[in-house]
Design a protein around this motif. Sequence first.
Motif, PDB file in Angstrom:
ATOM      1  N   VAL A 246      -3.079  35.252  -6.560  1.00 42.19           N
ATOM      2  CA  VAL A 246      -2.427  36.421  -5.967  1.00 42.19           C
ATOM      3  C   VAL A 246      -1.369  36.991  -6.895  1.00 42.19           C
ATOM      4  N   ALA A 247      -0.585  36.129  -7.526  1.00 41.91           N
ATOM      5  CA  ALA A 247       0.452  36.610  -8.443  1.00 41.91           C
ATOM      6  C   ALA A 247      -0.155  37.363  -9.626  1.00 41.91           C
ATOM      7  N   GLU A 248      -1.250  36.842 -10.165  1.00 40.95           N
ATOM      8  CA  GLU A 248      -1.895  37.502 -11.302  1.00 40.95           C
ATOM      9  C   GLU A 248      -2.537  38.832 -10.892  1.00 40.95           C
ATOM     10  N   ALA A 249      -3.168  38.857  -9.725  1.00 42.22           N
ATOM     11  CA  ALA A 249      -3.779  40.106  -9.261  1.00 42.22           C
ATOM     12  C   ALA A 249      -2.726  41.171  -9.000  1.00 42.22           C
ATOM     13  N   ARG A 250      -1.582  40.739  -8.535  1.00 38.75           N
ATOM     14  CA  ARG A 250      -0.486  41.679  -8.303  1.00 38.75           C
ATOM     15  C   ARG A 250       0.118  42.154  -9.617  1.00 38.75           C
ATOM     16  N   ARG A 251       0.211  41.262 -10.587  1.00 39.62           N
ATOM     17  CA  ARG A 251       0.813  41.607 -11.884  1.00 39.62           C
ATOM     18  C   ARG A 251      -0.101  42.512 -12.709  1.00 39.62           C
TER      19      ARG A 251
ATOM     20  N   ALA B 163       2.867  21.524 -30.726  1.00 42.61           N
ATOM     21  CA  ALA B 163       2.940  20.827 -29.445  1.00 42.61           C
ATOM     22  C   ALA B 163       3.345  21.739 -28.297  1.00 42.61           C
ATOM     23  N   ASP B 164       4.263  22.660 -28.553  1.00 39.93           N
ATOM     24  CA  ASP B 164       4.713  23.540 -27.477  1.00 39.93           C
ATOM     25  C   ASP B 164       3.602  24.419 -26.939  1.00 39.93           C
ATOM     26  N   ASP B 165       2.533  24.597 -27.710  1.00 38.82           N
ATOM     27  CA  ASP B 165       1.430  25.431 -27.241  1.00 38.82           C
ATOM     28  C   ASP B 165       0.706  24.805 -26.057  1.00 38.82           C
ATOM     29  N   TRP B 166       0.805  23.503 -25.900  1.00 40.01           N
ATOM     30  CA  TRP B 166       0.191  22.873 -24.730  1.00 40.01           C
ATOM     31  C   TRP B 166       1.213  22.215 -23.805  1.00 40.01           C
TER      32      TRP B 166
ATOM     33  N   PRO C 256       3.084  32.340 -20.914  1.00 37.61           N
ATOM     34  CA  PRO C 256       3.989  33.422 -20.494  1.00 37.61           C
ATOM     35  C   PRO C 256       3.627  33.949 -19.105  1.00 37.61           C
ATOM     36  N   ASN C 257       4.652  34.263 -18.323  1.00 39.26           N
ATOM     37  CA  ASN C 257       4.484  34.779 -16.956  1.00 39.26           C
ATOM     38  C   ASN C 257       3.753  33.798 -16.046  1.00 39.26           C
ATOM     39  N   TRP C 258       3.915  32.523 -16.335  1.00 37.08           N
ATOM     40  CA  TRP C 258       3.216  31.501 -15.562  1.00 37.08           C
ATOM     41  C   TRP C 258       3.699  31.465 -14.122  1.00 37.08           C
TER      42      TRP C 258
ATOM     43  N   GLU D  59       6.864  14.248  -8.840  1.00 39.06           N
ATOM     44  CA  GLU D  59       6.435  12.854  -8.926  1.00 39.06           C
ATOM     45  C   GLU D  59       6.453  12.322 -10.355  1.00 39.06           C
ATOM     46  N   GLY D  60       6.984  13.116 -11.281  1.00 43.30           N
ATOM     47  CA  GLY D  60       7.201  12.645 -12.641  1.00 43.30           C
ATOM     48  C   GLY D  60       6.044  12.797 -13.601  1.00 43.30           C
ATOM     49  N   ARG D  61       5.008  13.522 -13.207  1.00 49.73           N
ATOM     50  CA  ARG D  61       3.881  13.745 -14.118  1.00 49.73           C
ATOM     51  C   ARG D  61       4.121  15.006 -14.952  1.00 49.73           C
ATOM     52  N   ILE D  62       3.650  14.977 -16.170  1.00 47.96           N
ATOM     53  CA  ILE D  62       3.910  16.064 -17.120  1.00 47.96           C
ATOM     54  C   ILE D  62       2.650  16.911 -17.284  1.00 47.96           C
ATOM     55  N   PRO D  63       2.692  18.191 -16.960  1.00 43.76           N
ATOM     56  CA  PRO D  63       1.507  19.049 -17.094  1.00 43.76           C
ATOM     57  C   PRO D  63       1.189  19.370 -18.557  1.00 43.76           C
ATOM     58  N   ALA D  64      -0.058  19.683 -18.774  1.00 45.72           N
ATOM     59  CA  ALA D  64      -0.519  20.212 -20.057  1.00 45.72           C
ATOM     60  C   ALA D  64      -1.247  21.515 -19.795  1.00 45.72           C
ATOM     61  N   TYR D  65      -1.110  22.454 -20.732  1.00 48.52           N
ATOM     62  CA  TYR D  65      -1.672  23.793 -20.576  1.00 48.52           C
ATOM     63  C   TYR D  65      -2.538  24.073 -21.801  1.00 48.52           C
ATOM     64  N   LEU D  66      -3.834  24.135 -21.598  1.00 54.70           N
ATOM     65  CA  LEU D  66      -4.779  24.286 -22.699  1.00 54.70           C
ATOM     66  C   LEU D  66      -5.438  25.657 -22.650  1.00 54.70           C
ATOM     67  N   ILE D  67      -5.581  26.280 -23.814  1.00 50.77           N
ATOM     68  CA  ILE D  67      -6.305  27.542 -23.947  1.00 50.77           C
ATOM     69  C   ILE D  67      -7.418  27.350 -24.956  1.00 50.77           C
ATOM     70  N   PHE D  68      -8.623  27.737 -24.566  1.00 51.11           N
ATOM     71  CA  PHE D  68      -9.780  27.680 -25.458  1.00 51.11           C
ATOM     72  C   PHE D  68     -10.323  29.091 -25.636  1.00 51.11           C
ATOM     73  N   ALA D  69     -10.444  29.509 -26.868  1.00 49.46           N
ATOM     74  CA  ALA D  69     -10.961  30.833 -27.167  1.00 49.46           C
ATOM     75  C   ALA D  69     -12.470  30.790 -27.269  1.00 49.46           C
TER      76      ALA D  69
END
Length: 231
Positions: free
Chosen positions: A72-77, A197-200, A205-207, A219-229
Amino acid sequence: MIESGRPDRGALYGRRKGKPLRAGQSARLETLFPKLKLDLAQPAPADATGLFPVSVDAVRIEIGFGGGEHLVAEARRYPNLGFIGVEPFLNGMAKALVAIDELGLNNIRLYDNDAAHVLDWLPPASLVRADLLYPDPWPKKRQWKRRFVSDANLARLVRVIRPGGEFRFASDIDTYVDWTLQHTRRSPDLNWTAERADDWRLPWPNWQSTRYEKKAIREGRIPAYLIFARA
């Protein structure tokens, strides 16, 4: 989130419904959802932008959108883009429908079953981006076949994402992150874009965070954000 990882699309795993729906949620499921649901019994349009009642420049898909916060946030943006949201869990679909209705969004179409059905139905190179955010990790080895990320489903994504487009994946489960990296390495058409490292480690942006992510961080878990072209 519910998902299917089987190449034959033979099963969905997980609950289809949780606690009872509120009156407003039930009403939207009965009235609004049929208007937004993709009818896969009909031939797919040659151009996926034709799926929407308004003019859009390109189309994205979010697979397993949970409560719809990110969708919803992305569709609105990005009102100039069309969004396909897939979520078989009834309560998540109902929650998203309330937000879509209240915000008057008209650039979203929905589907409430296996995402593989939609990927097989869409025409080739019809999407600019596919998001898979915090999918069920199915942590036990005997459950790994249920994970959405598989060679078969990556092939589906490669078919429908146009060259230069993206497949984005986020998870707080390190074994599923590793699993995804291993599977995408086997695809010559998907290239991990991270250069440092900061890339994942950092959100895109605008997350728009989701309730699943907030719970993971609490709960102390660390997310990772991956982009594949898409090559």
